[in-house]
Write a protein that holds these residues in place. Sequence first.
Motif, PDB file in Angstrom:
ATOM      1  N   PHE A 197       0.016 -49.841 -14.138  1.00 45.89           N
ATOM      2  CA  PHE A 197       0.190 -48.392 -14.134  1.00 45.89           C
ATOM      3  C   PHE A 197      -1.133 -47.777 -13.673  1.00 45.89           C
ATOM      4  O   PHE A 197      -2.137 -47.866 -14.359  1.00 45.89           O
ATOM      5  N   PHE A 198      -1.125 -47.210 -12.470  1.00 43.29           N
ATOM      6  CA  PHE A 198      -2.289 -46.509 -11.950  1.00 43.29           C
ATOM      7  C   PHE A 198      -2.165 -45.038 -12.334  1.00 43.29           C
ATOM      8  O   PHE A 198      -1.167 -44.393 -12.022  1.00 43.29           O
ATOM      9  N   TRP A 199      -3.166 -44.526 -13.009  1.00 44.39           N
ATOM     10  CA  TRP A 199      -3.157 -43.158 -13.515  1.00 44.39           C
ATOM     11  C   TRP A 199      -4.538 -42.553 -13.327  1.00 44.39           C
ATOM     12  O   TRP A 199      -5.468 -43.235 -12.902  1.00 44.39           O
ATOM     13  N   GLY A 200      -4.663 -41.277 -13.636  1.00 46.18           N
ATOM     14  CA  GLY A 200      -5.957 -40.618 -13.531  1.00 46.18           C
ATOM     15  C   GLY A 200      -6.148 -39.589 -14.624  1.00 46.18           C
ATOM     16  O   GLY A 200      -5.184 -39.032 -15.146  1.00 46.18           O
ATOM     17  N   GLU A 201      -7.397 -39.368 -14.955  1.00 48.60           N
ATOM     18  CA  GLU A 201      -7.735 -38.339 -15.928  1.00 48.60           C
ATOM     19  C   GLU A 201      -7.381 -36.965 -15.372  1.00 48.60           C
ATOM     20  O   GLU A 201      -7.499 -36.735 -14.175  1.00 48.60           O
TER      21      GLU A 201
END
Length: 137
Positions: free
Chosen positions: A39-43
């Motif tokens: 799971f690639f996510w970002g702040e």
Amino acid sequence: MNAHPVDATAFSVFEMQSVTADDLDSALASAGDALAVVFFWGEDCFNCEMAKKAMLAQPEAVRALGLRWFHANVYEERELARHFSRHGVPAWYFFHCGKRLGRATGWHGIAQFQAAVTAAHAKIAAAGAKIGATGGD
């Protein structure tokens, strides 16, 4: 400092292991024969937070997929993001025995995510059929 703290609840509920560019290969190897997903996510990513909330709203359906979960913050893991050409998040990449099988970009509901998982399993089955047809191990 982040404008909003990251809600890590989904990471713990689904036992998602954090990965970096340095340990991705060994992490995927630890998944063995399981279908692995990163799971690639970002702040401060609104869509990432909405995806996590949607997953948490139906944890049994997500767990029923039988995935081995990993996650990476693309803003901290820039090398990993570049390697997978991640320009947008959220995104999920599927792997089997270290081989990338496909991805799902954006959360469009559990049904579409299940379809992406089904497609990854179909690729695993097709690869197995090809090996069997050629007499390989």
